[in-house]
Design a protein around this motif. Structure first.
Motif, PDB file in Angstrom:
ATOM      1  N   TYR A  24       1.223  16.220  -8.986  1.00 57.25           N
ATOM      2  CA  TYR A  24       0.247  15.632  -7.937  1.00 57.25           C
ATOM      3  C   TYR A  24       1.266  14.902  -7.228  1.00 57.25           C
ATOM      4  CZ  TYR A  24      -3.401  16.132 -11.394  1.00 57.25           C
ATOM      5  OH  TYR A  24      -4.048  16.813 -12.340  1.00 57.25           O
ATOM      6  N   GLU A  25       0.976  14.866  -5.807  1.00 58.33           N
ATOM      7  CA  GLU A  25       1.895  13.973  -4.974  1.00 58.33           C
ATOM      8  C   GLU A  25       0.960  13.165  -4.135  1.00 58.33           C
ATOM      9  OE1 GLU A  25       5.360  15.448  -2.783  1.00 58.33           O
ATOM     10  OE2 GLU A  25       3.883  15.467  -1.067  1.00 58.33           O
ATOM     11  N   TYR A  26       1.221  11.911  -4.008  1.00 56.75           N
ATOM     12  CA  TYR A  26       0.353  11.035  -3.300  1.00 56.75           C
ATOM     13  C   TYR A  26       1.428  10.712  -2.170  1.00 56.75           C
ATOM     14  CZ  TYR A  26      -2.701  10.875  -7.290  1.00 56.75           C
ATOM     15  OH  TYR A  26      -3.313  11.177  -8.243  1.00 56.75           O
ATOM     16  N   VAL A  27       0.595  10.279  -0.957  1.00 57.42           N
ATOM     17  CA  VAL A  27       1.437   9.968   0.323  1.00 57.42           C
ATOM     18  C   VAL A  27       0.608   8.833   0.856  1.00 57.42           C
ATOM     19  CG1 VAL A  27       2.929  12.011   0.604  1.00 57.42           C
ATOM     20  CG2 VAL A  27       0.704  12.067   1.746  1.00 57.42           C
ATOM     21  N   GLY A  28       1.037   8.053   1.686  1.00 54.71           N
ATOM     22  CA  GLY A  28       0.366   7.154   2.469  1.00 54.71           C
ATOM     23  C   GLY A  28       1.264   6.294   3.362  1.00 54.71           C
ATOM     24  N   GLU A  29       0.789   5.671   4.529  1.00 56.92           N
ATOM     25  CA  GLU A  29       1.897   5.167   5.239  1.00 56.92           C
ATOM     26  C   GLU A  29       1.210   3.799   5.937  1.00 56.92           C
ATOM     27  OE1 GLU A  29       2.956   6.712   9.464  1.00 56.92           O
ATOM     28  OE2 GLU A  29       3.797   7.999   7.756  1.00 56.92           O
ATOM     29  N   VAL A  36       5.886   7.838  -0.803  1.00 56.87           N
ATOM     30  CA  VAL A  36       5.726   9.109  -1.503  1.00 56.87           C
ATOM     31  C   VAL A  36       5.758   9.096  -3.051  1.00 56.87           C
ATOM     32  CG1 VAL A  36       6.285  11.375  -1.837  1.00 56.87           C
ATOM     33  CG2 VAL A  36       6.374  10.656   0.467  1.00 56.87           C
ATOM     34  N   TYR A  37       4.706   9.344  -3.743  1.00 64.33           N
ATOM     35  CA  TYR A  37       4.544   8.984  -5.141  1.00 64.33           C
ATOM     36  C   TYR A  37       4.356  10.389  -6.055  1.00 64.33           C
ATOM     37  CZ  TYR A  37       2.668   7.464  -9.854  1.00 64.33           C
ATOM     38  OH  TYR A  37       2.773   7.316 -11.178  1.00 64.33           O
ATOM     39  N   LYS A  38       5.192  11.007  -6.642  1.00 63.46           N
ATOM     40  CA  LYS A  38       5.382  12.297  -7.237  1.00 63.46           C
ATOM     41  C   LYS A  38       4.892  11.967  -8.792  1.00 63.46           C
ATOM     42  CE  LYS A  38       8.158  14.585  -4.017  1.00 63.46           C
ATOM     43  NZ  LYS A  38       9.228  15.572  -3.894  1.00 63.46           N
ATOM     44  N   SER A 107      -1.318   7.097 -19.763  1.00 63.68           N
ATOM     45  CA  SER A 107      -2.490   7.245 -19.055  1.00 63.68           C
ATOM     46  C   SER A 107      -2.262   8.409 -17.883  1.00 63.68           C
ATOM     47  CB  SER A 107      -2.896   6.249 -18.519  1.00 63.68           C
ATOM     48  OG  SER A 107      -2.159   5.390 -17.459  1.00 63.68           O
ATOM     49  N   THR A 108      -2.947   9.189 -17.509  1.00 61.96           N
ATOM     50  CA  THR A 108      -2.749  10.311 -16.649  1.00 61.96           C
ATOM     51  C   THR A 108      -3.770  10.147 -15.293  1.00 61.96           C
ATOM     52  OG1 THR A 108      -4.525  11.747 -17.574  1.00 61.96           O
ATOM     53  CG2 THR A 108      -2.284  11.856 -18.452  1.00 61.96           C
ATOM     54  N   LEU A 109      -3.030  11.033 -14.358  1.00 60.85           N
ATOM     55  CA  LEU A 109      -4.008  10.807 -13.320  1.00 60.85           C
ATOM     56  C   LEU A 109      -4.657  12.279 -12.924  1.00 60.85           C
ATOM     57  CD1 LEU A 109      -0.993   9.349 -10.785  1.00 60.85           C
ATOM     58  CD2 LEU A 109      -3.014   8.185 -11.856  1.00 60.85           C
ATOM     59  N   GLU A 110      -5.866  11.986 -12.272  1.00 64.73           N
ATOM     60  CA  GLU A 110      -6.418  13.357 -12.054  1.00 64.73           C
ATOM     61  C   GLU A 110      -6.359  13.966 -10.622  1.00 64.73           C
ATOM     62  OE1 GLU A 110      -7.933  15.101 -14.511  1.00 64.73           O
ATOM     63  OE2 GLU A 110      -7.201  13.264 -15.845  1.00 64.73           O
ATOM     64  N   GLY A 111      -5.687  13.323  -9.958  1.00 63.81           N
ATOM     65  CA  GLY A 111      -5.450  14.013  -8.311  1.00 63.81           C
ATOM     66  C   GLY A 111      -6.240  13.323  -7.236  1.00 63.81           C
ATOM     67  N   GLU A 129      -3.066   2.290   1.687  1.00 66.52           N
ATOM     68  CA  GLU A 129      -3.497   3.384   0.549  1.00 66.52           C
ATOM     69  C   GLU A 129      -2.577   4.314   0.608  1.00 66.52           C
ATOM     70  OE1 GLU A 129      -7.698   4.622   1.421  1.00 66.52           O
ATOM     71  OE2 GLU A 129      -8.673   2.786   0.546  1.00 66.52           O
ATOM     72  N   ILE A 130      -2.688   5.143  -0.777  1.00 61.96           N
ATOM     73  CA  ILE A 130      -2.076   6.470  -0.776  1.00 61.96           C
ATOM     74  C   ILE A 130      -3.072   7.348  -1.393  1.00 61.96           C
ATOM     75  CG2 ILE A 130       0.452   5.604  -0.756  1.00 61.96           C
ATOM     76  CD1 ILE A 130       0.350   5.965  -3.806  1.00 61.96           C
ATOM     77  N   LYS A 131      -3.020   8.684  -0.905  1.00 64.98           N
ATOM     78  CA  LYS A 131      -3.798   9.452  -1.449  1.00 64.98           C
ATOM     79  C   LYS A 131      -3.381  10.795  -1.719  1.00 64.98           C
ATOM     80  CE  LYS A 131      -7.714   7.701   1.474  1.00 64.98           C
ATOM     81  NZ  LYS A 131      -8.599   8.176   2.369  1.00 64.98           N
ATOM     82  N   SER A 132      -3.869  11.707  -2.863  1.00 64.96           N
ATOM     83  CA  SER A 132      -3.292  13.088  -3.000  1.00 64.96           C
ATOM     84  C   SER A 132      -3.070  13.596  -1.647  1.00 64.96           C
ATOM     85  CB  SER A 132      -4.243  13.720  -3.891  1.00 64.96           C
ATOM     86  OG  SER A 132      -4.005  14.740  -4.129  1.00 64.96           O
ATOM     87  N   SER A 133      -2.083  14.450  -1.709  1.00 65.40           N
ATOM     88  CA  SER A 133      -1.650  15.365  -0.473  1.00 65.40           C
ATOM     89  C   SER A 133      -2.378  16.511  -0.510  1.00 65.40           C
ATOM     90  CB  SER A 133      -0.305  15.413  -0.163  1.00 65.40           C
ATOM     91  OG  SER A 133       0.530  16.082  -1.253  1.00 65.40           O
TER      92      SER A 133
END
Length: 135
Positions: A24-29, A36-38, A107-111, A129-133
């Protein structure tokens, strides 16, 4: 008969290598920062999971407002994961690596989760916020 037994063991051995790996990759600005959170999780055949994650933060604001040597406090909450990190800017033009971590049965993320990033530096404060890319 030996070939049949050998082939059976090879099939069993190879079928155990089919772990489920999800990335999963989460991005926000915000106005001044981009994150960027991978996150990668490997669901193992025995029911365990092994995760790896890394977060990078880049300053995208006006360079004059951020100085080398400035201290930055970053807090984050993504799903059940949360934490904070204090960083010292060594080079304004480079991204800051919050770090990478991993663990067994974390703990896991679901995307689909939305993360909240808070950045404080000097007298300044920003939350976004950061959201799934992939969405």
């Amino acid at each position: 008969m030996k070939k049949l037994i050998c082939m059976f063991f090879c099939v069993v051995l190879l079928s155990g290598c089919n772990d489920d790996i999800r990335s999963y990759e989460y991005v926000g600005e915000g106005d001044n920062w981009k994150v960027v959170y991978k996150y990668k999780v490997n669901y193992l055949q025995n029911g365990d999971n092994r995760s790896e994650n890394e977060m990078r933060i880049n300053y995208i604001g006006e360079i004059e407002k951020l100085q080398d040597g400035e201290v930055i406090e970053v807090t984050y909450k993504i799903g059940q994961k949360s934490g904070s990190q204090t960083l010292k800017v060594e080079d304004v033009s480079n991204s800051l690596n919050i770090g990478s971590a991993g663990g067994l049965n974390a703990s896991t993320l679901e995307g689909s989760e939305v993360g909240i990033i808070t950045v404080s530096w000097g007298e300044n404060y920003e939350e976004f916020e950061i959201k799934s890319s992939k969405e």
